[in-house]
Design a protein around this motif. Structure first.
Motif, PDB file in Angstrom:
ATOM      1  N   LYS A   1      -7.720  75.824   1.974  1.00 47.81           N
ATOM      2  CA  LYS A   1      -7.184  74.453   2.000  1.00 47.81           C
ATOM      3  C   LYS A   1      -7.059  73.966   3.454  1.00 47.81           C
ATOM      4  O   LYS A   1      -7.884  74.319   4.277  1.00 47.81           O
ATOM      5  CB  LYS A   1      -5.849  74.378   1.258  1.00 47.81           C
ATOM      6  CG  LYS A   1      -5.898  75.030  -0.115  1.00 47.81           C
ATOM      7  CD  LYS A   1      -4.711  74.693  -0.942  1.00 47.81           C
ATOM      8  CE  LYS A   1      -4.744  75.500  -2.228  1.00 47.81           C
ATOM      9  NZ  LYS A   1      -3.875  74.999  -3.248  1.00 47.81           N
TER      10      LYS A   1
ATOM     11  N   HIS B   1     -11.480  69.770  -6.902  1.00 48.61           N
ATOM     12  CA  HIS B   1     -10.181  70.455  -6.874  1.00 48.61           C
ATOM     13  C   HIS B   1      -9.103  69.445  -7.277  1.00 48.61           C
ATOM     14  O   HIS B   1      -9.171  68.267  -6.915  1.00 48.61           O
ATOM     15  CB  HIS B   1      -9.915  71.011  -5.476  1.00 48.61           C
ATOM     16  CG  HIS B   1      -8.746  71.941  -5.439  1.00 48.61           C
ATOM     17  ND1 HIS B   1      -7.448  71.485  -5.465  1.00 48.61           N
ATOM     18  CD2 HIS B   1      -8.668  73.291  -5.411  1.00 48.61           C
ATOM     19  CE1 HIS B   1      -6.626  72.525  -5.450  1.00 48.61           C
ATOM     20  NE2 HIS B   1      -7.346  73.638  -5.413  1.00 48.61           N
TER      21      HIS B   1
ATOM     22  N   GLY C   1      -0.153  76.943  -6.494  1.00 48.43           N
ATOM     23  CA  GLY C   1       0.843  77.007  -5.423  1.00 48.43           C
ATOM     24  C   GLY C   1       2.281  77.088  -5.908  1.00 48.43           C
ATOM     25  O   GLY C   1       3.209  76.935  -5.114  1.00 48.43           O
TER      26      GLY C   1
HETATM   27  C1  PEP Z   1      -6.134  76.621  -5.404  1.00 50.36           C
HETATM   28  O1  PEP Z   1      -5.605  75.633  -4.915  1.00 50.36           O
HETATM   29  O2  PEP Z   1      -7.369  76.636  -5.583  1.00 50.36           O
HETATM   30  C2  PEP Z   1      -5.277  77.742  -5.749  1.00 50.36           C
HETATM   31  C3  PEP Z   1      -5.676  78.547  -6.672  1.00 50.36           C
HETATM   32  O3  PEP Z   1      -4.100  77.839  -5.069  1.00 50.36           O
HETATM   33  P1  PEP Z   1      -2.969  78.990  -5.231  1.00 50.36           P
HETATM   34  O4  PEP Z   1      -3.690  80.308  -5.392  1.00 50.36           O
HETATM   35  O5  PEP Z   1      -2.182  78.921  -3.968  1.00 50.36           O
HETATM   36  O6  PEP Z   1      -2.190  78.655  -6.444  1.00 50.36           O
END
Ligand code: PEP
Length: 251
Positions: A13, A98, A174
């Motif tokens: 990210k 995403h 997240g």
């Molecule tokens: C993502 O945003 O693609 C993701 C899976 O984030 P996290 O693993 O932090 O939940």
């Protein structure tokens, strides 16, 4: 039945400065020190680090991917990056659709499909993200929402070219929360069946379906063992080489 090599892709990210390349070097060290990983490994860093991750990852088999691309090949789109530019860095993948881009940039399925088409046109493998919100799951709409996103976001070109699907429930990203293993299994089976309906069973069996959303060292083994889970898209836990390596080793 076709066996698909799992893919573990890290989505950094908007995180990462040049000193973060120390984590990449540590991951490379871990990957080359032990037995060869059973998964294809990719890191999708911010665009500022993409070329260097592609170059530095190559010697340890770490592939690189972009986090987004523009649907046009070039032109007056200040601040955007084309799929061709991403391919030019040596990257092989690009994430499209995403949920953070769908929400922050109002990206519709049509936009996501156009980006996936641009990616394929540039020789990249798009990682096409789909996933329901918590309200949609609570309303019993998770599978229908994801089915509509799949129908709208996957280009017809996926019949001839490699694409990857990432199921990422928005409410799990997240947050430290994940669906139950049964819910993940049900959604991935549903996605496989939609892919079969559109592309036929033989081709659908070759398409990776990743799970994403709070995948961590603690839960990776259970999630990755689920049928039709062909790897993971990992956000937060991909930022530390040790954690990401533990997830890769869970395959
Ligand atoms: C993502 O945003 O693609 C993701 C899976 O984030 P996290 O693993 O932090 O939940």
């Amino acid at each position: 039945m076709t066996t698909i090599s799992p893919l573990i892709a890290g989505n950094w990210k908007m995180n990462g400065l040049t000193h973060s390349l120390e984590e990449l070097a540590e991951l490379a060290r871990l990957l080359t020190a032990g037995a060869a990983p059973r998964a294809v490994v990719a890191i999708c860093p911010p665009a500022t680090l993409l070329a260097i991750v592609a170059a530095q990852g190559a010697s340890s088999g770490i592939l690189a991917g972009g986090q987004d691309c523009h649907m046009a090949a070039s032109g007056a789109h200040t601040g955007d990056i084309s799929a061709g530019m991403i391919a030019d860095t040596g990257a092989q993948f690009v994430i499209v659709g995403h949920s953070e881009r769908r929400a922050d940039h109002n990206e519709t399925d049509d936009v996501v499909r156009a980006k996936a088409e641009a990616a394929i046109g540039a020789g990249l493998k798009p990682i096409i993200c789909v996933g329901e919100t918590e309200a949609q799951r609570d309303a019993g709409e998770a599978e229908s929402v994801v089915a509509a996103q799949l129908a709208g976001s996957i280009p017809d070109a996926a019949e001839q070219h490699e694409v990857v699907i990432a199921y990422e429930p928005v409410w799990a990203i997240g947050t430290g929360r994940t669906p139950t293993l049964e819910d993940i299994a049900a959604m991935h089976a549903s996605i496989r069946s939609r892919l079969e309906g559109r592309f036929g069973a033989d081709h659908a069996a070759t398409i990776r379906i990743l799970y994403g959303g709070s995948m961590k060292p603690q839960n990776a083994r259970d999630i990755l063992a689920i049928e039709n889970v062909n790897g993971g898209l990992v956000g937060g836990a991909s930022l530390l080489a040790k954690d990401f390596y533990t997830i890769i080793s869970a395959v």
